[in-house]
Design an enzyme around this catalytic site. Structure first.
Site, PDB file in Angstrom:
ATOM      1  CG  ASP A 279       0.869 -12.312 -12.639  1.00 57.34           C
ATOM      2  OD1 ASP A 279      -0.131 -12.012 -13.080  1.00 57.34           O
ATOM      3  OD2 ASP A 279       1.436 -11.593 -11.492  1.00 57.34           O
TER       4      ASP A 279
ATOM      5  N   GLY B 255     -11.819  -7.741  -9.765  1.00 61.53           N
ATOM      6  CA  GLY B 255     -10.289  -7.737  -9.337  1.00 61.53           C
ATOM      7  C   GLY B 255      -9.315  -7.220 -10.433  1.00 61.53           C
ATOM      8  CD  GLN B 256      -9.458  -4.687 -15.943  1.00 63.15           C
ATOM      9  OE1 GLN B 256     -10.461  -4.625 -16.091  1.00 63.15           O
ATOM     10  NE2 GLN B 256      -8.547  -4.380 -17.159  1.00 63.15           N
TER      11      GLN B 256
ATOM     12  CG  HIS C 225      -4.356  -8.791 -18.400  1.00 61.08           C
ATOM     13  ND1 HIS C 225      -4.834  -7.439 -18.028  1.00 61.08           N
ATOM     14  CD2 HIS C 225      -4.446  -9.293 -17.004  1.00 61.08           C
ATOM     15  CE1 HIS C 225      -4.996  -7.298 -16.606  1.00 61.08           C
ATOM     16  NE2 HIS C 225      -4.809  -8.567 -15.973  1.00 61.08           N
TER      17      HIS C 225
ATOM     18  CG  ASN D 165      -9.539 -10.906 -12.874  1.00 59.96           C
ATOM     19  OD1 ASN D 165     -10.157 -11.804 -12.644  1.00 59.96           O
ATOM     20  ND2 ASN D 165      -8.380 -11.012 -12.552  1.00 59.96           N
TER      21      ASN D 165
ATOM     22  CG  HIS E 287      -4.905 -13.687 -15.055  1.00 59.92           C
ATOM     23  ND1 HIS E 287      -3.875 -13.070 -14.179  1.00 59.92           N
ATOM     24  CD2 HIS E 287      -5.775 -12.302 -15.280  1.00 59.92           C
ATOM     25  CE1 HIS E 287      -4.034 -12.054 -13.670  1.00 59.92           C
ATOM     26  NE2 HIS E 287      -5.256 -11.628 -14.529  1.00 59.92           N
TER      27      HIS E 287
HETATM   28  P1  AMP Z   1      -5.465  -8.015 -12.855  1.00 61.51           P
HETATM   29  O1  AMP Z   1      -5.658  -8.008 -11.531  1.00 61.51           O
HETATM   30  O2  AMP Z   1      -6.433  -9.248 -13.577  1.00 61.51           O
HETATM   31  O3  AMP Z   1      -5.559  -6.651 -13.562  1.00 61.51           O
HETATM   32  O4  AMP Z   1      -4.056  -8.941 -13.317  1.00 61.51           O
HETATM   33  C1  AMP Z   1      -3.000  -7.858 -13.423  1.00 61.51           C
HETATM   34  C2  AMP Z   1      -1.791  -8.854 -13.027  1.00 61.51           C
HETATM   35  O5  AMP Z   1      -0.496  -8.125 -13.465  1.00 61.51           O
HETATM   36  C3  AMP Z   1      -1.572  -9.283 -11.676  1.00 61.51           C
HETATM   37  O6  AMP Z   1      -1.494 -10.562 -11.468  1.00 61.51           O
HETATM   38  C4  AMP Z   1      -0.137  -8.732 -11.200  1.00 61.51           C
HETATM   39  O7  AMP Z   1       0.694  -9.790 -10.512  1.00 61.51           O
HETATM   40  C5  AMP Z   1       0.376  -8.762 -12.788  1.00 61.51           C
HETATM   41  N1  AMP Z   1       1.462  -7.716 -12.845  1.00 61.51           N
HETATM   42  C6  AMP Z   1       1.582  -6.406 -12.626  1.00 61.51           C
HETATM   43  N2  AMP Z   1       2.647  -5.802 -12.951  1.00 61.51           N
HETATM   44  C7  AMP Z   1       3.465  -6.488 -13.559  1.00 61.51           C
HETATM   45  C8  AMP Z   1       4.642  -6.697 -14.234  1.00 61.51           C
HETATM   46  N3  AMP Z   1       5.576  -5.595 -14.285  1.00 61.51           N
HETATM   47  N4  AMP Z   1       5.063  -7.833 -15.018  1.00 61.51           N
HETATM   48  C9  AMP Z   1       4.545  -8.909 -14.775  1.00 61.51           C
HETATM   49  N5  AMP Z   1       3.120  -9.193 -14.184  1.00 61.51           N
HETATM   50  C10 AMP Z   1       2.608  -7.796 -13.497  1.00 61.51           C
END
Ligand code: AMP
Length: 114
Positions: A30, A93-94, A100, A87, A102
Site C-alpha cells: 500500500d 471506507g472503500q 482487494h 472495505n 488489506h
Molecule cells: P480502500 O480504501 O479499501 O479502497 O483501499 C485503497 C488503498 O489503496 C488505500 O489504502 C490506498 O493507500 C491504496 N492505494 C491507492 N493507490 C495506490 C497505488 N498506486 N499503489 C499502492 N496503493 C495504493
C-alpha cells in the site's frame, strides 16, 4: 465496470512494489501503509466491491484469501498474527473500486476500529 488504478498496476501501466503474483492474484505494498506490513491482495479479474460478488466469484475469492494467508505464513507473520480488511462502499471506507484485501501486520491491532 470502469477501470481503476489497480487495473493499471495489474497491466504494469503504473509502478507498484509487487510482493506476490500468481495466475489469479497480484499483491503489492500500500502506498500509504498503516502498519509495518501493509500489502493489498487484488484479484486480477476485477470485481468492484464485495457487494458486487456473486456465486461464480466464489473460487476467485477463496484463492484471494488463501493467497493472503499463505503470504502471511511465508513472511513469518502468522504466528504473531495479522489483520485482513475488505472495505465495501462509502461507510466501509472503500476508495478504489476493485475489490482487494488489506493485509496489516507488524504491530498490535486494536478493536473496535475507528
Ligand atoms: P480502500 O480504501 O479499501 O479502497 O483501499 C485503497 C488503498 O489503496 C488505500 O489504502 C490506498 O493507500 C491504496 N492505494 C491507492 N493507490 C495506490 C497505488 N498506486 N499503489 C499502492 N496503493 C495504493
Amino acid at each position: 465496470m470502469g477501470d481503476t488504478i489497480f487495473g493499471k498496476i495489474i497491466r504494469r501501466e503504473i509502478p507498484a512494489d509487487i510482493v506476490y503474483e500468481d495466475d489469479d492474484v497480484l499483491a503489492f505494498r500500500d502506498l500509504n501503509g498503516q502498519a509495518p506490513v501493509h500489502v493489498l491482495f487484488v484479484p486480477k479479474r476485477a470485481i468492484a466491491t464485495l457487494d458486487a460478488a456473486v456465486a461464480t466469484d466464489a473460487e476467485l475469492l477463496g484463492r484471494l484469501l488463501l493467497a493472503t494467508a499463505a503470504y502471511a505464513r511465508r513472511e513469518g507473520l502468522a504466528e504473531q498474527g495479522y489483520r485482513t480488511v475488505i472495505n465495501c462502499n462509502e461507510h466501509g471506507g472503500q476508495t478504489v473500486f476493485h475489490l482487494h484485501v488489506h493485509l496489516l501486520a507488524g504491530r498490535q491491532m486494536h478493536w473496535p476500529p475507528g
